[in-house]
Write a protein that holds these residues in place. Structure first.
Motif, PDB file in Angstrom:
ATOM      1  N   ALA A 195       4.859  13.790   1.436  1.00 17.15           N
ATOM      2  CA  ALA A 195       4.022  12.621   1.183  1.00 17.15           C
ATOM      3  C   ALA A 195       4.507  11.859  -0.046  1.00 17.15           C
ATOM      4  O   ALA A 195       4.510  10.623  -0.058  1.00 17.15           O
ATOM      5  CB  ALA A 195       2.569  13.055   0.999  1.00 17.15           C
ATOM      6  N   GLU A 196       4.907  12.591  -1.066  1.00 13.34           N
ATOM      7  CA  GLU A 196       5.419  11.932  -2.266  1.00 13.34           C
ATOM      8  C   GLU A 196       6.703  11.155  -1.961  1.00 13.34           C
ATOM      9  O   GLU A 196       6.897  10.034  -2.436  1.00 13.34           O
ATOM     10  CB  GLU A 196       5.667  12.965  -3.363  1.00 13.34           C
ATOM     11  N   ARG A 197       7.564  11.769  -1.144  1.00 15.35           N
ATOM     12  CA  ARG A 197       8.804  11.066  -0.769  1.00 15.35           C
ATOM     13  C   ARG A 197       8.478   9.806   0.021  1.00 15.35           C
ATOM     14  O   ARG A 197       9.124   8.763  -0.147  1.00 15.35           O
ATOM     15  CB  ARG A 197       9.710  12.001   0.035  1.00 15.35           C
ATOM     16  N   LEU A 198       7.490   9.902   0.888  1.00 14.46           N
ATOM     17  CA  LEU A 198       7.107   8.740   1.681  1.00 14.46           C
ATOM     18  C   LEU A 198       6.539   7.639   0.785  1.00 14.46           C
ATOM     19  O   LEU A 198       6.844   6.449   0.976  1.00 14.46           O
ATOM     20  CB  LEU A 198       6.071   9.147   2.731  1.00 14.46           C
ATOM     21  N   ALA A 199       5.724   8.033  -0.212  1.00 14.63           N
ATOM     22  CA  ALA A 199       5.171   7.045  -1.146  1.00 14.63           C
ATOM     23  C   ALA A 199       6.286   6.325  -1.889  1.00 14.63           C
ATOM     24  O   ALA A 199       6.250   5.096  -2.061  1.00 14.63           O
ATOM     25  CB  ALA A 199       4.219   7.734  -2.122  1.00 14.63           C
ATOM     26  N   VAL A 200       7.279   7.077  -2.328  1.00 14.96           N
ATOM     27  CA  VAL A 200       8.412   6.479  -3.038  1.00 14.96           C
ATOM     28  C   VAL A 200       9.164   5.518  -2.126  1.00 14.96           C
ATOM     29  O   VAL A 200       9.553   4.416  -2.543  1.00 14.96           O
ATOM     30  CB  VAL A 200       9.349   7.593  -3.559  1.00 14.96           C
ATOM     31  N   ASP A 201       9.362   5.912  -0.878  1.00 15.60           N
ATOM     32  CA  ASP A 201      10.055   5.034   0.071  1.00 15.60           C
ATOM     33  C   ASP A 201       9.287   3.731   0.278  1.00 15.60           C
ATOM     34  O   ASP A 201       9.890   2.652   0.364  1.00 15.60           O
ATOM     35  CB  ASP A 201      10.226   5.748   1.419  1.00 15.60           C
ATOM     36  N   LEU A 202       7.950   3.826   0.352  1.00 16.18           N
ATOM     37  CA  LEU A 202       7.137   2.627   0.551  1.00 16.18           C
ATOM     38  C   LEU A 202       7.267   1.677  -0.644  1.00 16.18           C
ATOM     39  O   LEU A 202       7.404   0.461  -0.473  1.00 16.18           O
ATOM     40  CB  LEU A 202       5.669   3.009   0.755  1.00 16.18           C
ATOM     41  N   LEU A 203       7.208   2.243  -1.845  1.00 17.64           N
ATOM     42  CA  LEU A 203       7.323   1.411  -3.038  1.00 17.64           C
ATOM     43  C   LEU A 203       8.709   0.772  -3.126  1.00 17.64           C
ATOM     44  O   LEU A 203       8.849  -0.418  -3.445  1.00 17.64           O
ATOM     45  CB  LEU A 203       7.047   2.246  -4.286  1.00 17.64           C
ATOM     46  N   ARG A 204       9.727   1.560  -2.832  1.00 15.80           N
ATOM     47  CA  ARG A 204      11.097   1.042  -2.891  1.00 15.80           C
ATOM     48  C   ARG A 204      11.297  -0.072  -1.861  1.00 15.80           C
ATOM     49  O   ARG A 204      11.836  -1.139  -2.174  1.00 15.80           O
ATOM     50  CB  ARG A 204      12.096   2.175  -2.652  1.00 15.80           C
ATOM     51  N   ASP A 205      10.835   0.179  -0.623  1.00 14.94           N
ATOM     52  CA  ASP A 205      10.978  -0.828   0.423  1.00 14.94           C
ATOM     53  C   ASP A 205      10.157  -2.075   0.116  1.00 14.94           C
ATOM     54  O   ASP A 205      10.505  -3.178   0.540  1.00 14.94           O
ATOM     55  CB  ASP A 205      10.555  -0.256   1.775  1.00 14.94           C
ATOM     56  N   THR A 273       0.936   6.784   6.087  1.00 12.17           N
ATOM     57  CA  THR A 273       1.546   6.666   7.412  1.00 12.17           C
ATOM     58  C   THR A 273       0.921   5.581   8.271  1.00 12.17           C
ATOM     59  O   THR A 273       1.583   5.015   9.133  1.00 12.17           O
ATOM     60  CB  THR A 273       1.456   8.009   8.162  1.00 12.17           C
ATOM     61  N   GLU A 274      -0.355   5.284   8.043  1.00 13.52           N
ATOM     62  CA  GLU A 274      -1.056   4.355   8.924  1.00 13.52           C
ATOM     63  C   GLU A 274      -1.422   3.030   8.255  1.00 13.52           C
ATOM     64  O   GLU A 274      -1.688   2.044   8.935  1.00 13.52           O
ATOM     65  CB  GLU A 274      -2.324   5.022   9.468  1.00 13.52           C
ATOM     66  N   ARG A 275      -1.450   3.016   6.912  1.00 11.20           N
ATOM     67  CA  ARG A 275      -1.799   1.790   6.192  1.00 11.20           C
ATOM     68  C   ARG A 275      -0.808   1.540   5.053  1.00 11.20           C
ATOM     69  O   ARG A 275      -1.215   1.348   3.894  1.00 11.20           O
ATOM     70  CB  ARG A 275      -3.228   1.906   5.647  1.00 11.20           C
ATOM     71  N   PRO A 276       0.480   1.574   5.325  1.00 10.89           N
ATOM     72  CA  PRO A 276       1.473   1.447   4.246  1.00 10.89           C
ATOM     73  C   PRO A 276       1.378   0.121   3.498  1.00 10.89           C
ATOM     74  O   PRO A 276       1.559   0.063   2.280  1.00 10.89           O
ATOM     75  CB  PRO A 276       2.812   1.597   4.967  1.00 10.89           C
ATOM     76  N   GLY A 277       1.098  -0.960   4.228  1.00 17.37           N
ATOM     77  CA  GLY A 277       0.982  -2.251   3.579  1.00 17.37           C
ATOM     78  C   GLY A 277      -0.165  -2.286   2.581  1.00 17.37           C
ATOM     79  O   GLY A 277      -0.053  -2.892   1.500  1.00 17.37           O
ATOM     80  N   TYR A 278      -1.247  -1.649   2.936  1.00 20.09           N
ATOM     81  CA  TYR A 278      -2.408  -1.559   2.047  1.00 20.09           C
ATOM     82  C   TYR A 278      -2.043  -0.817   0.767  1.00 20.09           C
ATOM     83  O   TYR A 278      -2.422  -1.230  -0.337  1.00 20.09           O
ATOM     84  CB  TYR A 278      -3.548  -0.850   2.785  1.00 20.09           C
ATOM     85  N   VAL A 279      -1.301   0.287   0.896  1.00 23.73           N
ATOM     86  CA  VAL A 279      -0.906   1.079  -0.272  1.00 23.73           C
ATOM     87  C   VAL A 279      -0.079   0.238  -1.237  1.00 23.73           C
ATOM     88  O   VAL A 279      -0.370   0.169  -2.442  1.00 23.73           O
ATOM     89  CB  VAL A 279      -0.108   2.331   0.162  1.00 23.73           C
ATOM     90  N   VAL A 280       0.936  -0.419  -0.725  1.00 28.48           N
ATOM     91  CA  VAL A 280       1.831  -1.202  -1.578  1.00 28.48           C
ATOM     92  C   VAL A 280       1.081  -2.350  -2.232  1.00 28.48           C
ATOM     93  O   VAL A 280       1.249  -2.637  -3.418  1.00 28.48           O
ATOM     94  CB  VAL A 280       3.031  -1.714  -0.766  1.00 28.48           C
ATOM     95  N   GLU A 281       0.231  -3.020  -1.478  1.00 22.56           N
ATOM     96  CA  GLU A 281      -0.510  -4.165  -2.023  1.00 22.56           C
ATOM     97  C   GLU A 281      -1.464  -3.740  -3.123  1.00 22.56           C
ATOM     98  O   GLU A 281      -1.607  -4.429  -4.143  1.00 22.56           O
ATOM     99  CB  GLU A 281      -1.276  -4.881  -0.904  1.00 22.56           C
TER     100      GLU A 281
END
Length: 289
Positions: A195-205, A273-281
């Motif tokens: 999950a941490e790796r996925l969070a980092v990927d979302l922020l980077r992307d 996994t389901e609301r990545p845009g929400y997390v980044v915003e």
């Protein structure tokens, strides 16, 4: 003209649904069925499937009609099956039915039919209705809805990890295998790291910069930290990994970080996994505040 008493009791035990095969089994002829339909005693729903006219069409009735429309050996599946098993509180607006590829029932509004084979271990009869097994229902419902269904099943101890692994293994190579594999990754050992790796990927992307992982603060290590802005992004594990002691420890951790002047954002596997845009915003908004 009435419905024979034993046949009526049979239908009432099935939420008002009666089939042509039921009628014949209880001694009615084809003309007898037609007379009851013609008199308004039975309401036709799909080919060879009827409801008692004086019985309300409840969500349970709709679930049975959906399965009946799928043909022989069709099974209630997905979110509807999870509801039938008692994992979720509300029935879906549209029921999903899984039917053998060789069978084709009558189309019914509000019913999605998936044609694929189910082995015996993947189905079970509950209240006179064929439904997918609980582990498979949980996985498919989580794909259809979100991972909170899987979370609830684990919290309620209705399924075990071994049962979920077995059900997931049977779906390898099927249309939803990738989604199921991602769900399983969320609860397996090491899920927090994933999950941490996925969070980092979302922020980077998302082009968000200035973060570091496992940043030490007040005796803790923040999952993803923005030290210059004193913003902490914490990743919550799924319910399976969160007993009462862990829950209390995480709350203390959050309170201590806030007391030190940090803003804390908590996200779940489902958020990532389901609301990545929400997390980044939300992270962007916190950084801009």
């Amino acid at each position: 003209m009435q419905t024979p008493s034993r046949l009526r009791q049979h239908a009432l035990a099935r939420d008002g649904v009666v089939t042509f095969a039921d009628a014949v089994e209880f001694g009615l002829t084809k003309s007898g069925v037609h007379r009851r339909v013609g008199s308004g005693l039975w309401t036709p729903q799909s080919r060879g499937v009827y409801t008692l006219a004086d019985h309300p069409v409840t969500p349970r009735t709709r679930a049975r009609l959906a399965v009946a429309a799928g043909g022989v050996d069709a099974a209630l599946s997905g979110l509807g099956a999870a509801w039938w098993h008692g994992i979720v509180d509300d029935p879906p607006k549209k029921f999903t039915v899984t039917a053998p590829r060789s069978r084709h029932g009558s189309p019914v509004d509000g019913v999605r039919v998936r044609y694929r084979p189910l082995v015996d271990a993947e189905t079970v009869t509950r209240d006179h209705l064929l439904v997918t097994s609980l582990p498979l229902s949980v996985l498919e419902a989580s794909v259809e809805s979100d991972s909170s269904v899987l979370d609830a099943a684990l919290l309620l101890r209705r399924v075990s990890m071994e049962q979920l692994r077995t059900a997931a293994a049977r779906r390898r190579g099927k249309a939803d295998s990738a989604e199921i594999a991602m769900l399983m990754a969320g609860v397996e050992t090491g899920a927090r790291s994933a999950a941490e790796r996925l969070a980092v990927d979302l922020l980077r992307d998302g082009g968000v910069e200035g973060w570091v992982c496992n940043h030490p603060v007040g005796g803790y290590f923040v999952d993803v930290a923005f030290p210059d802005r004193m913003l902490a992004v914490e990743i919550d594990g799924m319910a399976f990994h969160r007993d009462a002691e862990t829950f209390q420890r995480d709350r203390r951790r959050r309170n201590d970080l806030i007391a030190l002047g940090w803003t804390v954002l908590n996200y779940t596997w489902a958020d990532l996994t389901e609301r990545p845009g929400y997390v980044v915003e939300r992270v962007r908004q916190a950084l801009a505040a």
